[in-house]
Design an enzyme around this catalytic site. Structure first.
Site, PDB file in Angstrom:
ATOM      1  N   TYR A 183       0.944  -1.206  -0.089  1.00 42.67           N
ATOM      2  CA  TYR A 183       0.105  -0.047   0.015  1.00 42.67           C
ATOM      3  C   TYR A 183       0.978   1.174   0.143  1.00 42.67           C
ATOM      4  O   TYR A 183       1.686   1.307   1.009  1.00 42.67           O
ATOM      5  CB  TYR A 183      -0.881   0.129   1.223  1.00 42.67           C
ATOM      6  CG  TYR A 183      -1.459   1.367   1.446  1.00 42.67           C
ATOM      7  CD1 TYR A 183      -1.025   2.402   2.400  1.00 42.67           C
ATOM      8  CD2 TYR A 183      -2.640   1.951   0.618  1.00 42.67           C
ATOM      9  CE1 TYR A 183      -1.314   3.624   2.233  1.00 42.67           C
ATOM     10  CE2 TYR A 183      -2.540   3.436   0.895  1.00 42.67           C
ATOM     11  CZ  TYR A 183      -2.355   4.263   1.637  1.00 42.67           C
ATOM     12  OH  TYR A 183      -2.877   5.322   1.743  1.00 42.67           O
ATOM     13  N   ASP A 232       1.695   4.495   7.364  1.00 39.57           N
ATOM     14  CA  ASP A 232       0.494   4.028   7.389  1.00 39.57           C
ATOM     15  C   ASP A 232       0.461   2.383   7.038  1.00 39.57           C
ATOM     16  O   ASP A 232       1.009   1.811   6.172  1.00 39.57           O
ATOM     17  CB  ASP A 232      -0.356   4.523   6.198  1.00 39.57           C
ATOM     18  CG  ASP A 232      -2.008   4.168   6.205  1.00 39.57           C
ATOM     19  OD1 ASP A 232      -2.699   4.749   5.391  1.00 39.57           O
ATOM     20  OD2 ASP A 232      -2.174   3.167   6.973  1.00 39.57           O
ATOM     21  N   HIS A 234      -2.003   0.278   7.029  1.00 40.45           N
ATOM     22  CA  HIS A 234      -3.215   0.026   6.066  1.00 40.45           C
ATOM     23  C   HIS A 234      -3.777  -1.277   6.470  1.00 40.45           C
ATOM     24  O   HIS A 234      -4.044  -2.068   5.605  1.00 40.45           O
ATOM     25  CB  HIS A 234      -2.779   0.138   4.641  1.00 40.45           C
ATOM     26  CG  HIS A 234      -3.916   0.570   3.690  1.00 40.45           C
ATOM     27  ND1 HIS A 234      -4.666  -0.037   2.987  1.00 40.45           N
ATOM     28  CD2 HIS A 234      -4.245   2.062   3.554  1.00 40.45           C
ATOM     29  CE1 HIS A 234      -5.530   0.619   2.549  1.00 40.45           C
ATOM     30  NE2 HIS A 234      -5.379   1.808   2.638  1.00 40.45           N
ATOM     31  N   ASP A 341      -8.659  10.834  -2.810  1.00 45.38           N
ATOM     32  CA  ASP A 341      -9.842  10.492  -3.135  1.00 45.38           C
ATOM     33  C   ASP A 341     -10.911  11.328  -2.111  1.00 45.38           C
ATOM     34  O   ASP A 341     -12.173  10.927  -2.321  1.00 45.38           O
ATOM     35  CB  ASP A 341     -10.239   8.966  -3.121  1.00 45.38           C
ATOM     36  CG  ASP A 341      -9.866   8.300  -1.624  1.00 45.38           C
ATOM     37  OD1 ASP A 341      -9.388   7.139  -1.568  1.00 45.38           O
ATOM     38  OD2 ASP A 341     -10.174   9.177  -0.584  1.00 45.38           O
ATOM     39  N   GLU A 364      -4.040  15.406   6.914  1.00 47.36           N
ATOM     40  CA  GLU A 364      -3.697  14.814   5.717  1.00 47.36           C
ATOM     41  C   GLU A 364      -3.862  15.670   4.537  1.00 47.36           C
ATOM     42  O   GLU A 364      -5.000  16.024   4.244  1.00 47.36           O
ATOM     43  CB  GLU A 364      -4.182  13.492   5.348  1.00 47.36           C
ATOM     44  CG  GLU A 364      -3.705  12.662   4.302  1.00 47.36           C
ATOM     45  CD  GLU A 364      -4.048  11.195   4.177  1.00 47.36           C
ATOM     46  OE1 GLU A 364      -5.117  10.813   4.683  1.00 47.36           O
ATOM     47  OE2 GLU A 364      -3.448  10.371   3.480  1.00 47.36           O
TER      48      GLU A 364
HETATM   49  C1  GCO Z   1      -4.908   7.068   3.650  1.00 48.27           C
HETATM   50  C2  GCO Z   1      -5.813   6.173   3.294  1.00 48.27           C
HETATM   51  C3  GCO Z   1      -6.081   6.137   1.925  1.00 48.27           C
HETATM   52  C4  GCO Z   1      -7.123   4.926   1.374  1.00 48.27           C
HETATM   53  C5  GCO Z   1      -8.148   5.262   0.387  1.00 48.27           C
HETATM   54  C6  GCO Z   1      -9.238   4.339   0.270  1.00 48.27           C
HETATM   55  O1  GCO Z   1      -4.287   7.107   4.617  1.00 48.27           O
HETATM   56  O2  GCO Z   1      -4.925   8.244   3.133  1.00 48.27           O
HETATM   57  O3  GCO Z   1      -5.435   4.781   3.754  1.00 48.27           O
HETATM   58  O4  GCO Z   1      -5.036   6.085   0.882  1.00 48.27           O
HETATM   59  O5  GCO Z   1      -6.495   3.977   1.190  1.00 48.27           O
HETATM   60  O6  GCO Z   1      -8.503   6.632   0.769  1.00 48.27           O
HETATM   61  O7  GCO Z   1      -9.980   4.549  -1.086  1.00 48.27           O
HETATM   62 MG    MG Z   2      -4.706   5.522   5.938  1.00 50.00          MG
END
Ligand code: GCO
Ligand code: MG
Length: 431
Positions: A183, A232, A234, A341, A364
């Protein structure tokens, strides 16, 4: 003024609306799907009988875009026409209860889109920046963090240095796990050309445990202590691995480790807190503010340090600000979610909460490409490692419908990539 939908009358507008002869009414709730940088954004526009007066919200859930849109178009919009947009709390409770079975991320994002649009509307009518409705400023700016990723400590340290030169004091560091679909790194989330769009390579949590902690520690040694480093996970480790991960990253002195566990394993955070002082950030996957409560109310105090609040998914600013206030009472800081997103509309709404909350920690901060600025005039970008709200009425971000039509959203399943991740033994991995 458009006649309210017949159902709107049946749905018993608030009793006081007619008594006080509200002058402002909702005439339409419209949704727009656009993808100026590839990720689908669902914009909500609440229109009124005051010509040119509308509010904008964000209902962006890249994994279930069309489902969220249906909740808005088929259920909430007919219910809201004819109502007084000023009654935000009443409308939020009405929308939530109207589904009978509460909650979930699809409902949350739909409510969130309407809720942010109503707050935007109210601020515009009062001629004030949105944060003024939340008690005004408590800080000059909102500290922001940016993302860097790489294959090894040398590359990562260089990119951290680059982020510092751009003014950031907080940098999220994601390092690739060799041979694994990691990720947040360039090789991650690659889809092969297979008919079922499998992920190119599997996930290997054991390899992650071996690789990531020494790389993060080496990055810290290379960049020194003057910059805050974040990471992260994840939700890709199980509780046993998570405990060992925390032990191995002590010397990296991280600002926080995010999503160390999947939401299903959140019950382990209290025990992890007993084993490590490494700060923990959790919450972007939560769709109900109540999911944070066990982590904020632990018998021996909170078991996390940062709440990763995603304003659209939690149902908008109305519930998110309640959570922010509770975090303040419990000594937990806010680290709101805000990758690309989340649209610039949601980012600006979140920023209004950040700038007016004593609990705020760090935001963020997506770096939006030019087409996004074209579709969303007023998009706020970080400068010198910080985000500042606009002083214009509302949250300050607009929406160009014509420009949006130039960037149609890709097939929604394109963003279901997380479900396609498997472990080396073939089992599905929580993304
Ligand atoms: C982050 C998040 C995102 C998510 C995404 C899923 O910490 O910014 O983990 O990268 O993976 O918003 O659609
Ligand atoms: Mg995240």
């Amino acid at each position: 003024m458009a006649q309210p939908d017949a159902r709107a009358e049946v749905l018993a507008p608030a009793p006081w609306v007619d008594e006080r002869g509200a002058k402002i009414r909702i005439t339409a709730v419209r949704t727009f799907l656009t993808a100026p940088h590839g990720c689908p954004h669902l914009v909500v526009r609440v229109e009124t009988n005051d010509p040119g007066l509308y509010g904008l919200g964000c209902a962006s859930d890249p994994q279930r875009t069309l489902a969220v849109r249906s909740v808005l178009d088929d259920y909430l919009a007919p219910m809201l026409v004819g109502r007084d947009p000023d009654d935000i709390e009443d409308i939020h409770r009405l929308m939530l209860n109207s589904a009978y079975w509460r909650g979930g991320s699809i409902t949350g994002n739909a409510l969130g889109g309407v809720d942010v649009a109503l707050w935007d509307l109210k601020a515009k009518r009062l001629g004030a920046p949105l944060y003024q409705l939340f008690g005004g400023r408590v800080r000059r700016w909102a500290e922001a963090y940016t993302h860097v990723d790489g294959a090894d400590a040398a590359e990562l340290a260089d990119k951290v240095a680059g982020a510092v030169e751009r003014g950031y004091r907080h940098v999220r560091v994601q390092c690739a796990v060799p041979g694994a679909d990691t990720y947040g790194t360039a090789g991650g989330s690659a889809l092969d050309a297979g008919a079922h769009r499998r992920r190119a390579v599997p996930w290997d949590s054991a390899a992650c445990l071996r690789t990531v902690p020494p790389v993060l520690t080496s990055v810290r040694e290379r960049v020194g202590d003057s910059v805050e480093l974040l990471h992260d996970v994840h939700e890709r480790l199980d509780p046993r691995q998570a405990r060992e991960f925390l032990r191995r990253i002590e010397d990296a002195r991280l600002y926080f480790v995010e999503d160390l566990l999947a939401p299903e394993d959140a019950g382990h955070f209290a025990a992890l807190r007993e084993t490590s002082a490494v700060p923990l950030a959790v919450g972007e996957l939560f769709h109900d503010v109540a999911q944070f409560l066990p982590l904020l109310d632990g018998d021996r105090g909170p078991s996390v340090d940062f709440a990763r609040i995603r304003v659209p998914t939690l149902g908008g600013l109305t519930p998110a600000r309640r959570l922010a206030a509770y975090c303040e009472l419990r000594g937990v800081r806010l680290a709101p979610h805000g990758p690309a997103d989340v649209s610039p509309v949601a980012q600006a709404a979140t920023l209004a909460m950040d700038i007016s909350s004593h609990a705020f920690g760090v935001q963020e901060a997506a770096v939006f490409r030019p087409p996004v600025h074209e579709v969303f005039p007023g998009t706020i970008t970080a400068a010198d490692g910080a985000l500042s709200p606009r002083e214009t009425p509302g949250h300050g971000v607009d929406f160009d419908e014509t420009a949006a039509a130039r960037y149609p959203a890709p097939e929604p399943l394109h963003h279901d990539r997380w479900a396609l991740l498997r472990n080396t033994d073939g089992s599905v991995q929580r993304a």
